[in-house]
Design a protein around this motif. Sequence first.
Motif, PDB file in Angstrom:
ATOM      1  N   LEU A 131     -41.849  27.060  15.934  1.00 37.68           N
ATOM      2  CA  LEU A 131     -40.410  27.044  16.211  1.00 37.68           C
ATOM      3  C   LEU A 131     -39.731  28.270  15.613  1.00 37.68           C
ATOM      4  O   LEU A 131     -38.853  28.867  16.234  1.00 37.68           O
ATOM      5  N   GLY A 132     -40.120  28.643  14.414  1.00 40.69           N
ATOM      6  CA  GLY A 132     -39.529  29.810  13.769  1.00 40.69           C
ATOM      7  C   GLY A 132     -39.787  31.086  14.532  1.00 40.69           C
ATOM      8  O   GLY A 132     -38.865  31.862  14.809  1.00 40.69           O
ATOM      9  N   VAL A 133     -41.027  31.306  14.903  1.00 39.98           N
ATOM     10  CA  VAL A 133     -41.380  32.516  15.656  1.00 39.98           C
ATOM     11  C   VAL A 133     -40.698  32.500  17.028  1.00 39.98           C
ATOM     12  O   VAL A 133     -40.171  33.526  17.476  1.00 39.98           O
ATOM     13  N   GLY A 134     -40.661  31.341  17.663  1.00 38.30           N
ATOM     14  CA  GLY A 134     -39.998  31.235  18.965  1.00 38.30           C
ATOM     15  C   GLY A 134     -38.515  31.550  18.884  1.00 38.30           C
ATOM     16  O   GLY A 134     -37.969  32.270  19.720  1.00 38.30           O
ATOM     17  N   HIS A 135     -37.859  31.037  17.842  1.00 45.42           N
ATOM     18  CA  HIS A 135     -36.427  31.302  17.716  1.00 45.42           C
ATOM     19  C   HIS A 135     -36.139  32.730  17.247  1.00 45.42           C
ATOM     20  O   HIS A 135     -35.088  33.278  17.572  1.00 45.42           O
ATOM     21  N   ILE A 136     -37.046  33.324  16.516  1.00 44.52           N
ATOM     22  CA  ILE A 136     -36.890  34.744  16.193  1.00 44.52           C
ATOM     23  C   ILE A 136     -36.951  35.565  17.479  1.00 44.52           C
ATOM     24  O   ILE A 136     -36.153  36.474  17.691  1.00 44.52           O
ATOM     25  N   PHE A 137     -37.875  35.218  18.364  1.00 44.01           N
ATOM     26  CA  PHE A 137     -37.985  35.898  19.652  1.00 44.01           C
ATOM     27  C   PHE A 137     -36.716  35.692  20.481  1.00 44.01           C
ATOM     28  O   PHE A 137     -36.180  36.643  21.069  1.00 44.01           O
TER      29      PHE A 137
ATOM     30  N   LEU B 290     -41.202  13.513  15.399  1.00 44.91           N
ATOM     31  CA  LEU B 290     -40.087  13.735  16.313  1.00 44.91           C
ATOM     32  C   LEU B 290     -38.779  13.994  15.564  1.00 44.91           C
ATOM     33  O   LEU B 290     -37.978  14.835  15.982  1.00 44.91           O
ATOM     34  N   VAL B 291     -38.560  13.290  14.466  1.00 41.62           N
ATOM     35  CA  VAL B 291     -37.358  13.528  13.665  1.00 41.62           C
ATOM     36  C   VAL B 291     -37.374  14.953  13.118  1.00 41.62           C
ATOM     37  O   VAL B 291     -36.364  15.654  13.147  1.00 41.62           O
ATOM     38  N   LEU B 292     -38.529  15.405  12.634  1.00 41.39           N
ATOM     39  CA  LEU B 292     -38.647  16.780  12.143  1.00 41.39           C
ATOM     40  C   LEU B 292     -38.411  17.785  13.263  1.00 41.39           C
ATOM     41  O   LEU B 292     -37.737  18.798  13.067  1.00 41.39           O
ATOM     42  N   PHE B 293     -38.972  17.521  14.434  1.00 40.72           N
ATOM     43  CA  PHE B 293     -38.805  18.427  15.574  1.00 40.72           C
ATOM     44  C   PHE B 293     -37.333  18.598  15.920  1.00 40.72           C
ATOM     45  O   PHE B 293     -36.830  19.721  16.036  1.00 40.72           O
ATOM     46  N   VAL B 294     -36.616  17.487  16.081  1.00 41.16           N
ATOM     47  CA  VAL B 294     -35.204  17.552  16.454  1.00 41.16           C
ATOM     48  C   VAL B 294     -34.400  18.265  15.361  1.00 41.16           C
ATOM     49  O   VAL B 294     -33.579  19.144  15.649  1.00 41.16           O
ATOM     50  N   GLY B 295     -34.650  17.920  14.115  1.00 39.72           N
ATOM     51  CA  GLY B 295     -33.931  18.571  13.018  1.00 39.72           C
ATOM     52  C   GLY B 295     -34.191  20.056  12.942  1.00 39.72           C
ATOM     53  O   GLY B 295     -33.265  20.850  12.742  1.00 39.72           O
ATOM     54  N   GLU B 296     -35.440  20.444  13.106  1.00 36.62           N
ATOM     55  CA  GLU B 296     -35.792  21.860  13.033  1.00 36.62           C
ATOM     56  C   GLU B 296     -35.200  22.646  14.201  1.00 36.62           C
ATOM     57  O   GLU B 296     -34.724  23.769  14.020  1.00 36.62           O
ATOM     58  N   VAL B 297     -35.223  22.073  15.392  1.00 38.20           N
ATOM     59  CA  VAL B 297     -34.646  22.761  16.546  1.00 38.20           C
ATOM     60  C   VAL B 297     -33.149  22.962  16.339  1.00 38.20           C
ATOM     61  O   VAL B 297     -32.615  24.051  16.569  1.00 38.20           O
ATOM     62  N   PHE B 298     -32.446  21.918  15.868  1.00 30.70           N
ATOM     63  CA  PHE B 298     -31.008  22.067  15.606  1.00 30.70           C
ATOM     64  C   PHE B 298     -30.742  23.083  14.502  1.00 30.70           C
ATOM     65  O   PHE B 298     -29.793  23.864  14.591  1.00 30.70           O
ATOM     66  N   LEU B 299     -31.561  23.104  13.467  1.00 32.00           N
ATOM     67  CA  LEU B 299     -31.397  24.071  12.383  1.00 32.00           C
ATOM     68  C   LEU B 299     -31.542  25.501  12.907  1.00 32.00           C
ATOM     69  O   LEU B 299     -30.683  26.347  12.667  1.00 32.00           O
ATOM     70  N   PHE B 300     -32.618  25.765  13.634  1.00 30.97           N
ATOM     71  CA  PHE B 300     -32.844  27.112  14.153  1.00 30.97           C
ATOM     72  C   PHE B 300     -31.798  27.506  15.186  1.00 30.97           C
ATOM     73  O   PHE B 300     -31.329  28.645  15.198  1.00 30.97           O
TER      74      PHE B 300
ATOM     75  N   GLY C 167     -28.695  26.421  15.365  1.00 30.73           N
ATOM     76  CA  GLY C 167     -27.446  26.657  14.647  1.00 30.73           C
ATOM     77  C   GLY C 167     -27.443  27.994  13.948  1.00 30.73           C
ATOM     78  O   GLY C 167     -26.455  28.742  13.999  1.00 30.73           O
ATOM     79  N   LEU C 168     -28.552  28.318  13.292  1.00 31.95           N
ATOM     80  CA  LEU C 168     -28.663  29.616  12.630  1.00 31.95           C
ATOM     81  C   LEU C 168     -28.595  30.747  13.643  1.00 31.95           C
ATOM     82  O   LEU C 168     -27.880  31.741  13.451  1.00 31.95           O
TER      83      LEU C 168
ATOM     84  N   LEU D  41     -27.207  30.691  16.628  1.00 29.65           N
ATOM     85  CA  LEU D  41     -25.842  30.766  17.142  1.00 29.65           C
ATOM     86  C   LEU D  41     -24.921  31.466  16.149  1.00 29.65           C
ATOM     87  O   LEU D  41     -24.128  32.325  16.520  1.00 29.65           O
ATOM     88  N   GLY D  42     -25.051  31.126  14.874  1.00 35.27           N
ATOM     89  CA  GLY D  42     -24.237  31.774  13.852  1.00 35.27           C
ATOM     90  C   GLY D  42     -24.500  33.267  13.758  1.00 35.27           C
ATOM     91  O   GLY D  42     -23.568  34.061  13.628  1.00 35.27           O
ATOM     92  N   LEU D  43     -25.767  33.649  13.834  1.00 33.76           N
ATOM     93  CA  LEU D  43     -26.111  35.070  13.767  1.00 33.76           C
ATOM     94  C   LEU D  43     -25.602  35.834  14.985  1.00 33.76           C
ATOM     95  O   LEU D  43     -25.079  36.940  14.858  1.00 33.76           O
ATOM     96  N   VAL D  44     -25.761  35.256  16.161  1.00 35.16           N
ATOM     97  CA  VAL D  44     -25.287  35.925  17.375  1.00 35.16           C
ATOM     98  C   VAL D  44     -23.766  36.015  17.358  1.00 35.16           C
ATOM     99  O   VAL D  44     -23.187  37.051  17.668  1.00 35.16           O
ATOM    100  N   TYR D  45     -23.106  34.936  16.947  1.00 35.76           N
ATOM    101  CA  TYR D  45     -21.643  34.928  16.911  1.00 35.76           C
ATOM    102  C   TYR D  45     -21.104  35.933  15.893  1.00 35.76           C
ATOM    103  O   TYR D  45     -20.141  36.638  16.154  1.00 35.76           O
ATOM    104  N   SER D  46     -21.745  36.017  14.735  1.00 35.51           N
ATOM    105  CA  SER D  46     -21.263  36.946  13.710  1.00 35.51           C
ATOM    106  C   SER D  46     -21.481  38.403  14.079  1.00 35.51           C
ATOM    107  O   SER D  46     -20.793  39.276  13.587  1.00 35.51           O
ATOM    108  N   SER D  47     -22.430  38.663  14.976  1.00 34.76           N
ATOM    109  CA  SER D  47     -22.679  40.048  15.373  1.00 34.76           C
ATOM    110  C   SER D  47     -21.822  40.478  16.562  1.00 34.76           C
ATOM    111  O   SER D  47     -21.842  41.637  16.942  1.00 34.76           O
ATOM    112  N   GLN D  48     -21.068  39.548  17.138  1.00 36.10           N
ATOM    113  CA  GLN D  48     -20.186  39.873  18.256  1.00 36.10           C
ATOM    114  C   GLN D  48     -19.023  40.733  17.773  1.00 36.10           C
ATOM    115  O   GLN D  48     -18.471  40.505  16.707  1.00 36.10           O
ATOM    116  N   ARG D  49     -18.658  41.697  18.560  1.00 37.93           N
ATOM    117  CA  ARG D  49     -17.493  42.506  18.240  1.00 37.93           C
ATOM    118  C   ARG D  49     -16.242  41.778  18.720  1.00 37.93           C
ATOM    119  O   ARG D  49     -16.278  41.113  19.756  1.00 37.93           O
TER     120      ARG D  49
END
Length: 115
Positions: free
Chosen positions: A35-41, A87-97, A99-100, A102-110
């Motif tokens: 999940l981490g590598v996928g969301h980094i991509f 499954l609980v870990l999967f859902v939590g991890e997907v939401f965590l990544f 959210g992070l 989204l926050g990174l993309v939003y903060s880099s917007q001009r």
Amino acid sequence: MGGLVAGGVILHVLLWSVFPDTRTALAALLMWVILGVGHIFIYTLQSRGDKALAKAVVVPALIRLVVLPVMLVGLVLAFDPHVKTFLVLFVGEVFLFMGLELGLVYSSQRPPASS
């Protein structure tokens, strides 16, 4: 994001005994890394200056709709983990990544140009 993935790996190893069994712990660790590598991509695709719809929206959506479920089913079949915990870990991890990401993309917007 890479630091989060590395920190999560360390946390998984430290909390290894909390998991119901070794299969669940190993599957959760592999899921975290995938999940981490996928969301980094995905973040890399979204953070580029190219605003093409395919790169910013369609490819990340396809990754989430195709790759993540295939990964989830593959890990369940390969390791036979405790499904509820997994499954609980999967859902939590997907939401965590997501959210992070989204926050990174939003903060880099001009800010929009004023008229």
